[in-house]
Write a protein that holds these residues in place. Sequence first.
Motif, PDB file in Angstrom:
ATOM      1  N   PHE A 651       0.955  -1.450  -0.010  1.00 56.81           N
ATOM      2  CA  PHE A 651      -0.076   0.319  -0.154  1.00 56.81           C
ATOM      3  C   PHE A 651       0.777   1.346  -0.212  1.00 56.81           C
ATOM      4  O   PHE A 651       2.270   1.167  -0.097  1.00 56.81           O
ATOM      5  CB  PHE A 651      -0.830   0.194   1.083  1.00 56.81           C
ATOM      6  N   LEU A 652       0.820   2.118  -0.138  1.00 59.60           N
ATOM      7  CA  LEU A 652       0.806   3.509   0.171  1.00 59.60           C
ATOM      8  C   LEU A 652      -0.410   4.969   0.775  1.00 59.60           C
ATOM      9  O   LEU A 652      -1.907   4.139   0.109  1.00 59.60           O
ATOM     10  CB  LEU A 652       0.799   4.525  -1.487  1.00 59.60           C
ATOM     11  N   VAL A 653      -0.227   5.768   1.004  1.00 57.86           N
ATOM     12  CA  VAL A 653      -1.030   6.408   2.231  1.00 57.86           C
ATOM     13  C   VAL A 653      -1.054   7.806   0.924  1.00 57.86           C
ATOM     14  O   VAL A 653       0.203   8.392   0.662  1.00 57.86           O
ATOM     15  CB  VAL A 653      -0.584   6.804   3.691  1.00 57.86           C
ATOM     16  N   ASP A 654      -2.054   8.318   0.894  1.00 57.34           N
ATOM     17  CA  ASP A 654      -2.020   9.155  -0.507  1.00 57.34           C
ATOM     18  C   ASP A 654      -2.435  10.470   1.085  1.00 57.34           C
ATOM     19  O   ASP A 654      -2.534  11.142   1.469  1.00 57.34           O
ATOM     20  CB  ASP A 654      -3.284   9.514  -1.807  1.00 57.34           C
ATOM     21  N   ILE A 661      -3.509   0.962  -3.269  1.00 56.47           N
ATOM     22  CA  ILE A 661      -2.321  -0.300  -4.032  1.00 56.47           C
ATOM     23  C   ILE A 661      -1.434   0.115  -4.857  1.00 56.47           C
ATOM     24  O   ILE A 661      -1.831   0.740  -5.528  1.00 56.47           O
ATOM     25  CB  ILE A 661      -3.234  -1.439  -4.847  1.00 56.47           C
ATOM     26  N   ASP A 662      -0.207  -0.176  -3.670  1.00 60.24           N
ATOM     27  CA  ASP A 662       1.207   0.512  -4.702  1.00 60.24           C
ATOM     28  C   ASP A 662       1.544  -0.598  -5.217  1.00 60.24           C
ATOM     29  O   ASP A 662       2.292  -1.505  -5.410  1.00 60.24           O
ATOM     30  CB  ASP A 662       1.852   0.185  -3.783  1.00 60.24           C
ATOM     31  N   ARG A 801       0.338  -5.657   5.980  1.00 60.18           N
ATOM     32  CA  ARG A 801       0.446  -4.768   4.481  1.00 60.18           C
ATOM     33  C   ARG A 801       1.945  -4.870   4.416  1.00 60.18           C
ATOM     34  O   ARG A 801       3.135  -4.316   5.861  1.00 60.18           O
ATOM     35  CB  ARG A 801      -0.501  -3.396   4.926  1.00 60.18           C
ATOM     36  N   VAL A 802       2.358  -4.477   3.216  1.00 59.95           N
ATOM     37  CA  VAL A 802       3.817  -3.940   2.958  1.00 59.95           C
ATOM     38  C   VAL A 802       3.727  -2.271   2.459  1.00 59.95           C
ATOM     39  O   VAL A 802       2.962  -2.139   1.612  1.00 59.95           O
ATOM     40  CB  VAL A 802       4.455  -4.861   1.753  1.00 59.95           C
ATOM     41  N   ASN A 803       4.340  -1.653   3.154  1.00 59.33           N
ATOM     42  CA  ASN A 803       4.165  -0.039   2.412  1.00 59.33           C
ATOM     43  C   ASN A 803       5.990   0.010   2.357  1.00 59.33           C
ATOM     44  O   ASN A 803       6.191   1.020   3.860  1.00 59.33           O
ATOM     45  CB  ASN A 803       3.809   1.041   4.046  1.00 59.33           C
ATOM     46  N   MET A 804       6.251   0.519   1.023  1.00 57.14           N
ATOM     47  CA  MET A 804       7.680   0.604   0.884  1.00 57.14           C
ATOM     48  C   MET A 804       7.506   2.149   0.001  1.00 57.14           C
ATOM     49  O   MET A 804       8.921   2.510  -0.437  1.00 57.14           O
ATOM     50  CB  MET A 804       8.429  -0.213  -0.575  1.00 57.14           C
ATOM     51  N   ASN A 805       6.722   2.663   0.228  1.00 59.05           N
ATOM     52  CA  ASN A 805       6.776   3.658  -0.665  1.00 59.05           C
ATOM     53  C   ASN A 805       7.192   5.364   0.089  1.00 59.05           C
ATOM     54  O   ASN A 805       7.407   5.244   1.525  1.00 59.05           O
ATOM     55  CB  ASN A 805       4.953   4.570  -0.711  1.00 59.05           C
ATOM     56  N   GLY A 868      10.928   0.806   5.941  1.00 55.99           N
ATOM     57  CA  GLY A 868      11.843   1.138   4.497  1.00 55.99           C
ATOM     58  C   GLY A 868      11.015   2.133   4.076  1.00 55.99           C
ATOM     59  O   GLY A 868      11.254   3.103   3.558  1.00 55.99           O
ATOM     60  N   GLY A 869       9.231   2.262   4.477  1.00 59.35           N
ATOM     61  CA  GLY A 869       8.671   3.146   3.855  1.00 59.35           C
ATOM     62  C   GLY A 869       8.861   3.801   4.383  1.00 59.35           C
ATOM     63  O   GLY A 869       8.267   4.401   5.410  1.00 59.35           O
TER      64      GLY A 869
END
Length: 920
Positions: A651-654, A661-662, A801-805, A868-869
Amino acid sequence: MKLFLLLVIVLSVVFVSSDSAYAKHTVLTDRDCSVNVSQIPIPFQVTWNDNPRSNPDGSLYPGDAFHFLYKYSYSDTCTSFAVQPLVGSANLELKSALLFSDGNTKPQSIILYHWVPKNIQISNFYKILSVHQDCIGLKGGGSACSEVQYTLSENPVLSVRQDQMNIPGILDPVSVDVDKYGSKRLADNIKILYTYQWHLLQVKESYSIGVDKHTTEDASSVDSFVNFVKQVCSDGTKYAGCVFGHAEVKPEVAEKKICLFDELDKMKISYDGIKEKDECVSDDSKDNIIQSVRGTGTHCSDKRCKSFTVTSDSMMGFFILPSFGGVSFLYPAIPDLDNFDSKNNDGTYYLDDAIGIHSMPDVKWKNKRTGTISFESKIVSSDLQQIDFAGCEGLCTVLQQGKTISPSYHDIGNGDTISTHFTSDSLGFAHVSYVSKMYNIGKYVGKYSGTATPLVVIYEPKISDSDTWVRLADAKYQSFEDRYAIAVKYDGSFGGGIDDGNSTIRTERRMKVTDISNVSFMSNPFGVVLSDWKSNATISDAQGLADLHVLDSVYSYIPKDAKFVDVFPNPAKVKFNSTSQSLQIDSAGYMRILRSLDVSKEKIERYNNNVTAYDTLESRNFGGKQITYLGNDYYDFPWGYFSVPLNVTAFLVDEKFQPQIDNTARIDFIDIAETKKDVDFLSTVEFYLDKHVDDKFAFMHMADMYDMNPKKSFDSSSVLLLINKTGASYDFRSYQAIQKNNVISDAIVPPRDYVMNLPARQFFLGYSYYDVEIQAHNQIFSKTNTIQIGGADISESERFRVNMNQDNFLDIGRSDDVAVIGENVYFGKEYDVFVNGKKHYNVICDFGCIVFLPDSNPADISIKNMWGGVASAKNVTGPQHVEYDPDAWIDVAPMRLFWIASGLGIFYVVYRILRMHFRK
């Protein structure tokens, strides 16, 4: 016929006269002479409609045809030379026989020898023992004498056939010398009496045919032979020539051994079995034709010349195969209505089985002679009822079908038949007799016959052991969603019927399961039956040992000292028909049946109800019996949840703090394994291996385990897989929890023994912790992390959830020198805080973070998670502004929802404490 139109009929035979006056020449000269004749092999066969009229190895059947060619030569010094008649065979019909010399042809003479019965005069020479004659005087003078009477020896001294009287010296035993020159006459004391007896005599027949009509040969075959004769015989060689022609084997071939009585019987001539003795001769000339040549020369000495003769002969042998013999049989398996083979591996059949019989006349090369050799094959008598019958002229694929069998195709040869039969009431050997008449280009030449004897036996199958278990490899959410296995050890079927020897177990005989009756019970933990019902249970699969495979990850959990066998020589084969719900095992061995039972969730509530399925294996309307009960077993459905869905999404947070979804991040792999750190556990493999005494059952059970260490590769931003909770291990923390409640005593039951003795349904309630290793990457870097999930009760789906953004928007508020970061599960619960680019430690993080700032100046605040997000906010002076969205407020502000829920929860707890206090 071109051969005989192209070659001239008139032949000038070279003949050098041998004049006796030659010896009167003044100069005496030797005239040597040499002759030779040899058979020339012909490199092709006679054909008709492009089909050969002889066998590939050169042998012949009655009605076959061949060409022959002899080449002869002689020296020019011979005083005379002659080509002798061709000696033919009684088994051949010569269609042409020609002599070719000096470019001319003429009919070749033929000699044929026959052995025939003849009533021959026999001269019997008796020895005179005495002579008697009576005489009386007559009036007027003279005397009258009676006929001379002889007393002869009991047996003749010598008996000579009329055809042997001229053999030199044959009469010596009854002759005396007349003079000194060796002349002889019959002795005075010998009397000849004549009788007649039947004997075999060889007679000679001479004829010539030149060219006869023979229409059963292709023009191309004639042309080939003509050209070959020209090539061999017209090579310009002087003092040479050829004998050639076309021969056919007679449809009825005479035996090489000829016996007198057999020939008289054929001629319907009566004979005296005492006076005549049977005699037999072997006529080898029936298997060959012979060509001879003869020349003469002279040898001179002492003013005299003597003539001498030289000969040469060449024999062309041929081998006529017998056209009378037997019929061989194969018994192909015919599929029944379930498409199972209706035949036992030892070649026997049960009552009502479909019995396939493939008849094959014992004719060598019959499948190579389909254009000329044909058959008329049929069944002449049978003990069995016939379902279908098919024959073949040539090479065929034929169909067998009927009301009680599935359609099947069979490849059969020239003259073969395929037929299907059955019996419903007769045990023992059945008899089905066949006759195949053989024809060569439409002419009857022979007959082959034989009787098929299939053995019908009783059906008495024996199952000696069985077991049940859950098929964990199905990986369903709860136990009643998984299939369960019924494992069976089949010993074979008892023999002992008619023609079947003793009643021992026959391991090569099959067993068919047509029905599995099911009754299920629901009871409470105290054993009280709450309900029972006939379940809608179905078979989903059935396999034998050869069809099963144990995963490598399962092998890794098998203790080294365990007696686990995974090599089984010649395992039984199992077939399954999902439509009819029937299965069949072809011989003694093991099979595993998978069952699906329609059990509602309410009937198997955890800690409440026990569900047990009772199954009975049956053969209905099989083996001549209405019903045969084969065996039974039961299966207890375990409690608990078996599998947990795990969703991993990037994911990413806008800017509205909504998760998206990233697609720039990808999940590489997920590796799931039970947690082993500081934890004692018992694997499901060890637990089940301890339950099985039979190593074959253990193997089949291990084949129904799922992957113990699943590592799956992906290339997606969102993946879904199942965590198999029950299959990995029983964590001894379950045991410790029971021990704390004084249910067991550590001194009485060691932990491992306690767990080993648990029923399967309780074993599955044990703790199971899992380490989940996840690797993901984006366009910048790759990262791997391990998380732990599990516990005593995994009943919900798991999400991660994986967030690398690097550009997530941070939901943050600030008042003076304190900033509050709201928790966002789509970014991560654990992270480091950075203020103005430096890691900040003066924070309190729990369901979000409170950040204590050094002053009230605007600050750049960011957080960095385990992947690393990065989520950040620049120049933070107050709350971040987010436009209100009434349709998405739940996703926009998850932190706010959390604080509301937490407040309500705290209020409820305080309320319960106060109420309990005032009750006291």
